[in-house]
Design a protein around this motif. Structure first.
Motif, PDB file in Angstrom:
ATOM      1  N   PHE A  12      28.252  13.334  10.466  1.00  0.00           N
ATOM      2  CA  PHE A  12      28.786  13.520  11.814  1.00  0.00           C
ATOM      3  C   PHE A  12      29.199  14.964  12.019  1.00  0.00           C
ATOM      4  O   PHE A  12      28.990  15.542  13.093  1.00  0.00           O
ATOM      5  CB  PHE A  12      29.989  12.597  12.029  1.00  0.00           C
ATOM      6  CG  PHE A  12      30.721  12.856  13.322  1.00  0.00           C
ATOM      7  CD1 PHE A  12      31.950  13.497  13.343  1.00  0.00           C
ATOM      8  CD2 PHE A  12      30.160  12.459  14.533  1.00  0.00           C
ATOM      9  CE1 PHE A  12      32.623  13.731  14.533  1.00  0.00           C
ATOM     10  CE2 PHE A  12      30.827  12.681  15.733  1.00  0.00           C
ATOM     11  CZ  PHE A  12      32.061  13.326  15.726  1.00  0.00           C
ATOM     12  N   GLY A  13      29.784  15.568  10.997  1.00  0.00           N
ATOM     13  CA  GLY A  13      30.247  16.953  11.106  1.00  0.00           C
ATOM     14  C   GLY A  13      29.137  17.961  11.277  1.00  0.00           C
ATOM     15  O   GLY A  13      29.410  19.137  11.527  1.00  0.00           O
ATOM     16  N   SER A  14      27.891  17.548  11.176  1.00  0.00           N
ATOM     17  CA  SER A  14      26.758  18.448  11.376  1.00  0.00           C
ATOM     18  C   SER A  14      26.253  18.451  12.813  1.00  0.00           C
ATOM     19  O   SER A  14      25.432  19.294  13.181  1.00  0.00           O
ATOM     20  CB  SER A  14      25.600  18.049  10.455  1.00  0.00           C
ATOM     21  OG  SER A  14      25.978  18.118   9.096  1.00  0.00           O
ATOM     22  N   TYR A  15      26.714  17.508  13.610  1.00  0.00           N
ATOM     23  CA  TYR A  15      26.208  17.336  14.974  1.00  0.00           C
ATOM     24  C   TYR A  15      27.112  18.007  15.997  1.00  0.00           C
ATOM     25  O   TYR A  15      28.325  17.810  15.975  1.00  0.00           O
ATOM     26  CB  TYR A  15      26.107  15.864  15.324  1.00  0.00           C
ATOM     27  CG  TYR A  15      25.021  15.125  14.581  1.00  0.00           C
ATOM     28  CD1 TYR A  15      25.279  14.553  13.343  1.00  0.00           C
ATOM     29  CD2 TYR A  15      23.743  15.012  15.110  1.00  0.00           C
ATOM     30  CE1 TYR A  15      24.276  13.873  12.655  1.00  0.00           C
ATOM     31  CE2 TYR A  15      22.737  14.335  14.434  1.00  0.00           C
ATOM     32  CZ  TYR A  15      23.013  13.764  13.204  1.00  0.00           C
ATOM     33  OH  TYR A  15      22.035  13.109  12.528  1.00  0.00           O
ATOM     34  N   SER A  16      26.501  18.765  16.877  1.00  0.00           N
ATOM     35  CA  SER A  16      27.213  19.180  18.067  1.00  0.00           C
ATOM     36  C   SER A  16      27.240  18.003  19.030  1.00  0.00           C
ATOM     37  O   SER A  16      26.311  17.195  19.046  1.00  0.00           O
ATOM     38  CB  SER A  16      26.541  20.390  18.702  1.00  0.00           C
ATOM     39  OG  SER A  16      26.711  21.529  17.885  1.00  0.00           O
TER      40      SER A  16
END
Length: 122
Positions: A28-32
């Motif tokens: 999730f932390g990779s998605y804008s």
């Protein structure tokens, strides 16, 4: 990534509301992320977006100063704090995700939540 938006409801002119978008799946932390909204008979419109790290945000002029987008990567959750709501804010609100930057164009986003209805009465 799968997204589920929640927190919508019926409020009065001037009230506040917080939307949430829970994400499932890895990275999730990779998605804008972004929020869009769609009023009846209108096209889906950009509301706000946030970089994968949370360090940068962007807002539509119509919500600037009233809405705040944020995220908690530890909880896999995106938020939209809405204040000073107006009847013109009435719409279905959608959260969206993509890898990379955080544009305002809905077609740039690959993953979408199901939407949550926000209705502001005058």
């Amino acid at each position: 990534v799968q997204l589920q938006a929640s927190g919508g409801g019926l409020v009065q002119d001037g009230d506040s509301l917080r939307l949430s978008c829970a994400a499932s799946g890895p990275r999730f932390g990779s998605y804008s992320m972004a929020w869009f909204r769609q009023a009846p008979g209108k096209e889906r419109a950009f509301v706000a977006s946030i970089r994968w790290s949370g360090s940068s945000t962007s807002y539509a002029d119509s919500v600037k100063g009233r809405f705040t987008i944020s995220r908690d990567n530890a909880k896999n959750t995106l938020y939209l704090q809405m204040s000073s709501l107006k009847p013109d804010d009435t719409a279905v609100y959608y959260c969206a995700a993509r890898l990379g930057d955080w544009p305002s164009t809905p077609t740039a986003y690959n993953y979408w939540g199901q939407g949550t209805q926000v209705t502001v009465s005058s």
